[in-house]
Design a protein around this motif. Sequence first.
Motif, short mmCIF file in Angstrom:
data_model
loop_
_atom_site.label_atom_id
_atom_site.label_comp_id
_atom_site.label_asym_id
_atom_site.label_seq_id
_atom_site.Cartn_x
_atom_site.Cartn_y
_atom_site.Cartn_z
N ALA A 27 4.13 12.39 -16.21
CA ALA A 27 3.96 10.93 -16.17
C ALA A 27 4.72 10.28 -17.32
O ALA A 27 5.08 10.93 -18.31
CB ALA A 27 2.48 10.56 -16.25
N ASN A 28 4.96 8.98 -17.16
CA ASN A 28 5.50 8.14 -18.23
C ASN A 28 4.83 6.77 -18.14
O ASN A 28 3.99 6.54 -17.27
CB ASN A 28 7.02 8.04 -18.14
N LYS A 29 5.19 5.85 -19.02
CA LYS A 29 4.49 4.57 -19.09
C LYS A 29 4.69 3.71 -17.84
O LYS A 29 3.97 2.72 -17.65
CB LYS A 29 4.91 3.80 -20.33
N ALA A 30 5.66 4.06 -16.99
CA ALA A 30 5.91 3.28 -15.77
C ALA A 30 5.38 3.96 -14.51
O ALA A 30 5.58 3.47 -13.40
CB ALA A 30 7.41 3.01 -15.62
N SER A 31 4.69 5.09 -14.66
CA SER A 31 4.24 5.86 -13.50
C SER A 31 3.14 5.13 -12.72
O SER A 31 2.33 4.41 -13.30
CB SER A 31 3.72 7.23 -13.94
N LYS A 32 3.16 5.34 -11.42
CA LYS A 32 2.09 4.85 -10.54
C LYS A 32 1.60 6.06 -9.74
O LYS A 32 2.18 6.42 -8.73
CB LYS A 32 2.60 3.75 -9.62
N ILE A 33 0.57 6.70 -10.22
CA ILE A 33 0.12 7.98 -9.67
C ILE A 33 -1.25 7.82 -9.04
O ILE A 33 -2.20 7.35 -9.70
CB ILE A 33 0.08 9.05 -10.78
N GLU A 34 -1.37 8.17 -7.77
CA GLU A 34 -2.66 8.15 -7.07
C GLU A 34 -3.03 9.58 -6.69
O GLU A 34 -2.22 10.30 -6.10
CB GLU A 34 -2.58 7.27 -5.83
N ILE A 35 -4.25 9.97 -7.03
CA ILE A 35 -4.70 11.36 -6.87
C ILE A 35 -5.97 11.40 -6.05
O ILE A 35 -6.88 10.59 -6.25
CB ILE A 35 -4.96 11.99 -8.26
N PHE A 36 -6.02 12.35 -5.13
CA PHE A 36 -7.22 12.53 -4.29
C PHE A 36 -7.50 14.02 -4.16
O PHE A 36 -6.58 14.84 -4.20
CB PHE A 36 -7.01 11.93 -2.89
N ASN A 37 -8.76 14.38 -4.03
CA ASN A 37 -9.09 15.74 -3.60
C ASN A 37 -9.98 15.65 -2.38
O ASN A 37 -10.79 14.74 -2.23
CB ASN A 37 -9.72 16.56 -4.73
N THR A 72 -4.29 16.10 -4.04
CA THR A 72 -3.17 15.56 -3.29
C THR A 72 -2.63 14.33 -4.02
O THR A 72 -3.42 13.52 -4.52
CB THR A 72 -3.62 15.14 -1.87
N PHE A 73 -1.32 14.21 -4.07
CA PHE A 73 -0.69 13.06 -4.71
C PHE A 73 -0.11 12.15 -3.63
O PHE A 73 0.57 12.62 -2.71
CB PHE A 73 0.42 13.49 -5.65
N LYS A 74 -0.37 10.86 -3.76
CA LYS A 74 0.12 9.90 -2.78
C LYS A 74 1.41 9.25 -3.28
O LYS A 74 1.41 8.61 -4.33
CB LYS A 74 -0.94 8.83 -2.51
N SER A 75 2.50 9.42 -2.53
CA SER A 75 3.77 8.72 -2.77
C SER A 75 4.36 8.99 -4.15
O SER A 75 5.14 8.19 -4.63
CB SER A 75 3.59 7.21 -2.59
N ASP A 76 4.01 10.08 -4.78
CA ASP A 76 4.55 10.39 -6.10
C ASP A 76 5.34 11.69 -6.00
O ASP A 76 4.76 12.78 -6.01
CB ASP A 76 3.44 10.51 -7.13
N VAL A 77 6.66 11.58 -5.88
CA VAL A 77 7.50 12.74 -5.58
C VAL A 77 7.42 13.79 -6.68
O VAL A 77 7.30 14.99 -6.40
CB VAL A 77 8.96 12.31 -5.36
#
Length: 346
Positions: free
Chosen positions: A129-139, A148-153
């Motif tokens: 990650a970095n200060k501009a990351s948009k990370i969505e996490i689900f289990n 699972t990560f949503k839309s985060d390559v």
Amino acid sequence: MKLANLPFNDRYVNLLATFTLILLFNSNSLFSQNFSNNKPKIEGRIVLDSIWKPKLYLSHISDFSKMYTMSRSMIIAESDVDSSGYFKFNIDYLPKNDNLYRLHISKKGASDASIIIGGKEENHFFIVANKASKIEIFNNNKTFSDVTFKSDVKNKIIDKVDDIVKLIDSTNYSATRVKSEFVTNAFNEQLRKIADTCSYPLVSLYALQKSKYEVDIDNNTGYYQNFIEKWKNEDSEYFKTFKSKVPKRKNAFDSRILIALSILLSFGLGFFINGKIRKRPHKQTLALKTLSVQERKIYALLKAGKSNKEISDDLNIGISTVKSHVSSIYQKLNVKSRKEIINFKD
């Protein structure tokens, strides 16, 4: 018609529909409230069973050697997990460049700074990650590390790498030593392929780190030198540590010295065996005359370093025909390899 004037069954259906719409509206509003803005963050929903504290911890991993060490000082942020499983970290204070982080939970009654490595109760996973990351996490189950990560390559690749490592570990647990080595080598090759093709520096290095590259450096030095050349502009601590472990490639000046010495040695040997060499051209010239017209064409292409496929395409003949001619040429010229063909004196 008013609701009070409806038959009992109709009133029940209408009330149920109204109640359902209210629930849907409220749940959508809650979801929208939690996930709607597009600001940098790490957030998501996780399913936890009752043995875990409803709190997540975010740690900064400054070096790959610290991936499986834990101390309270490594934790840089905490987030409560609400009754719906929702959590969120604001990350505007993170560095602008990618760094490696660890998310973990802890058991009730245990220290906040505790991690479990392996097994169904593994309580952590890694992200980039970095200060501009948009990370969505689900289990999707109560296994915290299976996420699972949503839309985060970037982190989808991290997740794929971790899945491969889990396969290695699960296979090695039940396999014989020989099978374990074969499986490990095959999976490590997959990890190196991910590292080769990945366009994100730290993610690429993460894949290589998980392949346990340090035991492979001596056998595959050129590969790691090429990897360093690919990411030569990366100067993070992660890459500095990696580069320090790979033998440096000899520079062009050293190569030129070696070439010059080789040439001098070749001349010296040439003078020494000059008498034997003088006799060869005459025999080779006679041997060339035994080749057919088609064989001479193929001989010329072999001298140029062409493969069987290339010769087949150039002369518009089948590969099997090319192989037959090549075999005949070898026999007539008394050679055993393409290298000898290239060195053959016309």
